[in-house]
Design a protein around this motif. Structure first.
Motif, PDB file in Angstrom:
ATOM      1  N   ARG A 139     117.371   9.728  83.522  1.00 45.95           N
ATOM      2  CA  ARG A 139     117.112  10.213  82.167  1.00 45.95           C
ATOM      3  C   ARG A 139     116.038   9.405  81.458  1.00 45.95           C
ATOM      4  NH1 ARG A 139     121.997  12.115  78.470  1.00 45.95           N
ATOM      5  NH2 ARG A 139     122.215  13.555  80.229  1.00 45.95           N
ATOM      6  N   LEU A 140     115.851   8.150  81.824  1.00 45.30           N
ATOM      7  CA  LEU A 140     114.774   7.374  81.205  1.00 45.30           C
ATOM      8  C   LEU A 140     113.406   7.976  81.493  1.00 45.30           C
ATOM      9  CD1 LEU A 140     115.944   3.680  81.706  1.00 45.30           C
ATOM     10  CD2 LEU A 140     115.574   4.851  79.534  1.00 45.30           C
ATOM     11  N   GLY A 141     113.254   8.599  82.646  1.00 50.72           N
ATOM     12  CA  GLY A 141     112.027   9.317  82.957  1.00 50.72           C
ATOM     13  C   GLY A 141     110.777   8.471  82.760  1.00 50.72           C
ATOM     14  N   PRO A 142     109.879   8.884  81.849  1.00 57.62           N
ATOM     15  CA  PRO A 142     108.618   8.152  81.665  1.00 57.62           C
ATOM     16  C   PRO A 142     108.798   6.758  81.073  1.00 57.62           C
ATOM     17  CG  PRO A 142     108.862   9.862  79.989  1.00 57.62           C
ATOM     18  CD  PRO A 142     109.949  10.080  80.992  1.00 57.62           C
ATOM     19  N   HIS A 143     109.967   6.448  80.553  1.00 57.20           N
ATOM     20  CA  HIS A 143     110.224   5.119  79.981  1.00 57.20           C
ATOM     21  C   HIS A 143     110.781   4.140  81.010  1.00 57.20           C
ATOM     22  CE1 HIS A 143     109.523   6.968  76.125  1.00 57.20           C
ATOM     23  NE2 HIS A 143     110.565   7.780  76.259  1.00 57.20           N
ATOM     24  N   LEU A 144     111.052   4.611  82.218  1.00 60.14           N
ATOM     25  CA  LEU A 144     111.732   3.765  83.211  1.00 60.14           C
ATOM     26  C   LEU A 144     110.934   2.518  83.547  1.00 60.14           C
ATOM     27  CD1 LEU A 144     114.008   3.218  85.234  1.00 60.14           C
ATOM     28  CD2 LEU A 144     112.819   4.716  86.866  1.00 60.14           C
ATOM     29  N   ASP A 145     109.629   2.650  83.790  1.00 57.53           N
ATOM     30  CA  ASP A 145     108.830   1.490  84.186  1.00 57.53           C
ATOM     31  C   ASP A 145     108.824   0.417  83.105  1.00 57.53           C
ATOM     32  OD1 ASP A 145     108.259   2.703  86.586  1.00 57.53           O
ATOM     33  OD2 ASP A 145     106.254   3.358  86.017  1.00 57.53           O
ATOM     34  N   ARG A 146     108.667   0.833  81.864  1.00 56.30           N
ATOM     35  CA  ARG A 146     108.656  -0.142  80.772  1.00 56.30           C
ATOM     36  C   ARG A 146     110.017  -0.803  80.637  1.00 56.30           C
ATOM     37  NH1 ARG A 146     106.082  -4.013  78.044  1.00 56.30           N
ATOM     38  NH2 ARG A 146     106.704  -4.106  75.836  1.00 56.30           N
ATOM     39  N   TRP A 147     111.092  -0.041  80.749  1.00 55.50           N
ATOM     40  CA  TRP A 147     112.444  -0.584  80.649  1.00 55.50           C
ATOM     41  C   TRP A 147     112.689  -1.612  81.748  1.00 55.50           C
ATOM     42  CZ3 TRP A 147     116.630   0.056  84.107  1.00 55.50           C
ATOM     43  CH2 TRP A 147     117.871  -0.368  83.625  1.00 55.50           C
ATOM     44  N   GLY A 151     113.187  -5.769  81.488  1.00 56.72           N
ATOM     45  CA  GLY A 151     114.389  -6.369  82.040  1.00 56.72           C
ATOM     46  C   GLY A 151     114.137  -7.467  83.041  1.00 56.72           C
ATOM     47  N   ALA A 152     112.914  -7.546  83.559  1.00 61.37           N
ATOM     48  CA  ALA A 152     112.594  -8.506  84.618  1.00 61.37           C
ATOM     49  C   ALA A 152     112.057  -9.828  84.082  1.00 61.37           C
ATOM     50  CB  ALA A 152     111.571  -7.891  85.576  1.00 61.37           C
ATOM     51  N   ARG A 153     111.990  -9.991  82.765  1.00 62.91           N
ATOM     52  CA  ARG A 153     111.419 -11.231  82.214  1.00 62.91           C
ATOM     53  C   ARG A 153     112.176 -11.644  80.962  1.00 62.91           C
ATOM     54  NH1 ARG A 153     106.738  -7.714  80.187  1.00 62.91           N
ATOM     55  NH2 ARG A 153     106.966  -7.689  77.906  1.00 62.91           N
ATOM     56  N   ASP A 154     111.941 -12.898  80.549  1.00 67.57           N
ATOM     57  CA  ASP A 154     112.449 -13.350  79.265  1.00 67.57           C
ATOM     58  C   ASP A 154     111.775 -12.547  78.162  1.00 67.57           C
ATOM     59  OD1 ASP A 154     114.047 -15.246  80.476  1.00 67.57           O
ATOM     60  OD2 ASP A 154     112.536 -16.827  80.319  1.00 67.57           O
ATOM     61  N   ARG A 155     112.571 -12.225  77.112  1.00 65.40           N
ATOM     62  CA  ARG A 155     112.054 -11.329  76.085  1.00 65.40           C
ATOM     63  C   ARG A 155     112.121 -11.972  74.708  1.00 65.40           C
ATOM     64  NH1 ARG A 155     115.303  -8.529  79.370  1.00 65.40           N
ATOM     65  NH2 ARG A 155     117.094  -8.736  77.972  1.00 65.40           N
ATOM     66  N   THR A 156     111.189 -11.573  73.859  1.00 65.79           N
ATOM     67  CA  THR A 156     111.257 -11.918  72.450  1.00 65.79           C
ATOM     68  C   THR A 156     112.318 -11.033  71.792  1.00 65.79           C
ATOM     69  OG1 THR A 156     109.640 -10.252  71.776  1.00 65.79           O
ATOM     70  CG2 THR A 156     108.784 -12.415  72.485  1.00 65.79           C
ATOM     71  N   PRO A 157     112.771 -11.386  70.581  1.00 59.67           N
ATOM     72  CA  PRO A 157     113.708 -10.488  69.884  1.00 59.67           C
ATOM     73  C   PRO A 157     113.163  -9.073  69.720  1.00 59.67           C
ATOM     74  CG  PRO A 157     113.711 -12.638  68.837  1.00 59.67           C
ATOM     75  CD  PRO A 157     112.618 -12.673  69.860  1.00 59.67           C
ATOM     76  N   ALA A 158     111.869  -8.938  69.467  1.00 63.51           N
ATOM     77  CA  ALA A 158     111.287  -7.598  69.336  1.00 63.51           C
ATOM     78  C   ALA A 158     111.354  -6.843  70.663  1.00 63.51           C
ATOM     79  CB  ALA A 158     109.836  -7.700  68.861  1.00 63.51           C
ATOM     80  N   GLU A 159     111.176  -7.555  71.767  1.00 61.72           N
ATOM     81  CA  GLU A 159     111.265  -6.894  73.074  1.00 61.72           C
ATOM     82  C   GLU A 159     112.708  -6.579  73.437  1.00 61.72           C
ATOM     83  OE1 GLU A 159     107.320  -8.586  75.402  1.00 61.72           O
ATOM     84  OE2 GLU A 159     109.128  -9.836  75.310  1.00 61.72           O
ATOM     85  N   ASP A 160     113.648  -7.426  73.001  1.00 58.67           N
ATOM     86  CA  ASP A 160     115.065  -7.088  73.180  1.00 58.67           C
ATOM     87  C   ASP A 160     115.374  -5.754  72.508  1.00 58.67           C
ATOM     88  OD1 ASP A 160     116.013  -9.173  74.739  1.00 58.67           O
ATOM     89  OD2 ASP A 160     116.530 -10.435  73.023  1.00 58.67           O
ATOM     90  N   ARG A 161     114.883  -5.602  71.295  1.00 52.87           N
ATOM     91  CA  ARG A 161     115.121  -4.360  70.565  1.00 52.87           C
ATOM     92  C   ARG A 161     114.448  -3.182  71.272  1.00 52.87           C
ATOM     93  NH1 ARG A 161     113.009  -0.818  66.950  1.00 52.87           N
ATOM     94  NH2 ARG A 161     114.415  -0.069  65.288  1.00 52.87           N
ATOM     95  N   GLU A 162     113.228  -3.380  71.716  1.00 53.23           N
ATOM     96  CA  GLU A 162     112.517  -2.293  72.405  1.00 53.23           C
ATOM     97  C   GLU A 162     113.273  -1.840  73.649  1.00 53.23           C
ATOM     98  OE1 GLU A 162     108.258  -1.339  74.665  1.00 53.23           O
ATOM     99  OE2 GLU A 162     108.636  -3.347  73.840  1.00 53.23           O
ATOM    100  N   ARG A 163     113.750  -2.796  74.440  1.00 50.10           N
ATOM    101  CA  ARG A 163     114.472  -2.420  75.659  1.00 50.10           C
ATOM    102  C   ARG A 163     115.782  -1.712  75.315  1.00 50.10           C
ATOM    103  NH1 ARG A 163     117.814  -4.370  80.164  1.00 50.10           N
ATOM    104  NH2 ARG A 163     116.825  -3.595  82.076  1.00 50.10           N
ATOM    105  N   VAL A 165     116.386   0.106  72.659  1.00 48.93           N
ATOM    106  CA  VAL A 165     116.061   1.456  72.197  1.00 48.93           C
ATOM    107  C   VAL A 165     115.786   2.373  73.384  1.00 48.93           C
ATOM    108  CG1 VAL A 165     114.305   2.822  70.995  1.00 48.93           C
ATOM    109  CG2 VAL A 165     115.273   0.795  69.896  1.00 48.93           C
ATOM    110  N   LEU A 166     115.041   1.892  74.355  1.00 46.61           N
ATOM    111  CA  LEU A 166     114.776   2.720  75.535  1.00 46.61           C
ATOM    112  C   LEU A 166     116.074   3.049  76.270  1.00 46.61           C
ATOM    113  CD1 LEU A 166     111.541   1.034  76.954  1.00 46.61           C
ATOM    114  CD2 LEU A 166     111.717   3.121  75.576  1.00 46.61           C
ATOM    115  N   GLN A 167     116.923   2.036  76.465  1.00 54.63           N
ATOM    116  CA  GLN A 167     118.180   2.275  77.186  1.00 54.63           C
ATOM    117  C   GLN A 167     119.085   3.212  76.402  1.00 54.63           C
ATOM    118  OE1 GLN A 167     119.810  -1.039  79.250  1.00 54.63           O
ATOM    119  NE2 GLN A 167     121.921  -0.343  79.040  1.00 54.63           N
ATOM    120  N   TRP A 168     119.202   2.998  75.114  1.00 55.30           N
ATOM    121  CA  TRP A 168     120.073   3.850  74.307  1.00 55.30           C
ATOM    122  C   TRP A 168     119.550   5.275  74.207  1.00 55.30           C
ATOM    123  CZ3 TRP A 168     120.609  -0.160  69.756  1.00 55.30           C
ATOM    124  CH2 TRP A 168     121.345  -1.270  70.226  1.00 55.30           C
ATOM    125  N   SER A 169     118.240   5.460  74.353  1.00 57.38           N
ATOM    126  CA  SER A 169     117.703   6.825  74.289  1.00 57.38           C
ATOM    127  C   SER A 169     118.300   7.699  75.384  1.00 57.38           C
ATOM    128  CB  SER A 169     116.174   6.803  74.380  1.00 57.38           C
ATOM    129  OG  SER A 169     115.732   6.489  75.698  1.00 57.38           O
TER     130      SER A 169
END
Length: 287
Positions: A139-147, A151-163, A165-169
Motif C-alpha cells: 500500500r505504500l506504493g510510491p512512498h515505499l523507497d522513501r519510507w 528507516g535505515a538511518r538515524d533520523r531527526t525529529p522532522a524525519e521521524d514525523r515524515e516516516r 506519516v508515510l507509514q500511517w498513510s
C-alpha cells in the motif's frame, strides 16, 4: 475540560473529557503514541461523556515508566476512578483495543460495555504481523523507497514525523486522501516513545503465548462490540478467535474504511457505537 490524573505511584497522566451522558473512556493505540481520538470524541460527545487520556510516557503525560501491560491497566483504572466513576464503557483502538480488553478481563465489574476497534486479536498461533508487513509495503506504493530509506538511518525529529506519516498513510483505504489523513494524525507531533513501544509489544507477544486469554474471554459476561475496517492492512481474520470466545459479542465491518474507520466512515462508526450503547444500557433505577 482538560486536567491531569495522578496514579497511585505519582505519575501524571494528561486527560480530557467532553460531552454529556454516561461515561466512555477511550484508549489510543501505539504503543508509545498519544491520544489521537479527538475525532471519535466529537462524533460521540452528544451521546456520552467521552474521556480521553495519554498513556504513561506518551504525548502530554509524564514521560516515565514502567512500561508494562499491568501498569497500563492500573493507569486506566486510575483514569476510570478519577473521571468516570464506578462503572464505564471503554473503547480501545489498535493496541488500545488490547488494553481495553485486558482491563475488562481484570475488572469486569467496572466495565459496562467494551468496544474493540481495529484490534489484532488474541490468537498466538496464526500470526498477523507478516501479513501486515506485506500489505504495508504494497500500500505504500510510491512512498515505499522513501519510507525504507528513512528507516535505515538515524533520523531527526522532522524525519521521524515524515516516516510516521508515510507509514500511517497505509492505514487508510483511499490513496487520494491517505497522506492528508496521516498528516492530521501527526499534528501536533508529540513524538513516539520507542522504549514504550518495544516493551509493550514484546510483552503482548509473550502474553499471547503463555496466557490462556481465550479461556478468560469465555468468562467475560459483558456486551462487546468489535468494529473493523475491511481495508485494514492488518488481517481481520486475526480477530476471529476473539469473536468466537466472547459470549456476548457482535461485530460490525464498516465499508470503505481501513485501520481508523471513524475517519473514512464516520456516520457508520457513530451509528454502530451509539446503537450498541443504547441497546445495551441498563434501564435507569425505578423504570
Amino acid at each position: 475540560m482538560t486536567g491531569d490524573v495522578r496514579t497511585e505511584d505519582g505519575c501524571r497522566l494528561w486527560a480530557d473529557q467532553a460531552g454529556v451522558g454516561a461515561p466512555l473512556v477511550l484508549c489510543h493505540g501505539g504503543p508509545g503514541m498519544w491520544d489521537y481520538l479527538g475525532p471519535v470524541a466529537r462524533l460521540l460527545d452528544r451521546h456520552a461523556r467521552v474521556i480521553r487520556w495519554d498513556q504513561r510516557g506518551c504525548g502530554r503525560s509524564e514521560r516515565r515508566g514502567p512500561y508494562s501491560i499491568g501498569r497500563f491497566v492500573a493507569d486506566l483504572d486510575a483514569v476510570r476512578e478519577r473521571l468516570a466513576g464506578p462503572r464505564t464503557a471503554v473503547l480501545g483502538h489498535s493496541w488500545g483495543a488490547h488494553l481495553a480488553l485486558r482491563y475488562a478481563i481484570d475488572h469486569p465489574e467496572r466495565v459496562s460495555h467494551l468496544i474493540y476497534v481495529s484490534g489484532t486479536g488474541i490468537d498466538p498461533d496464526r500470526g498477523w504481523h507478516p501479513h501486515y508487513e506485506r500489505n504495508l509495503r504494497r500500500r505504500l506504493g510510491p512512498h515505499l523507497d522513501r519510507w525504507e530509506a528513512l528507516g535505515a538511518r538515524d533520523r531527526t525529529p522532522a524525519e521521524d514525523r515524515e516516516r510516521a506519516v508515510l507509514q500511517w498513510s497505509a492505514d487508510f483505504a483511499d490513496p487520494d486522501d491517505a497522506v492528508r489523513h496521516a498528516e492530521e494524525m501527526a499534528t501536533p507531533w508529540l513524538g513516539v516513545n520507542s522504549d514504550c513501544n518495544r516493551a509493550i509489544n514484546a510483552e503482548v507477544k509473550q502474553e499471547l503465548r503463555i496466557r490462556d486469554l481465550v479461556a478468560r474471554c469465555r468468562t467475560l459476561d459483558l456486551p462487546v462490540l468489535i468494529i473493523d475496517g475491511p481495508e485494514d492492512i492488518r488481517p481481520r481474520w486475526g480477530v476471529d478467535s476473539l469473536e468466537k470466545a466472547l459470549p456476548n459479542c457482535q461485530r460490525v465491518s464498516l465499508p470503505g474504511s481501513g485501520h481508523l474507520p471513524w475517519v473514512e466512515n464516520p456516520h457508520g462508526f457513530r451509528r454502530a457505537v451509539t446503537t450498541f450503547l443504547d441497546a445495551r444500557r441498563e434501564p435507569a433505577s425505578g423504570t
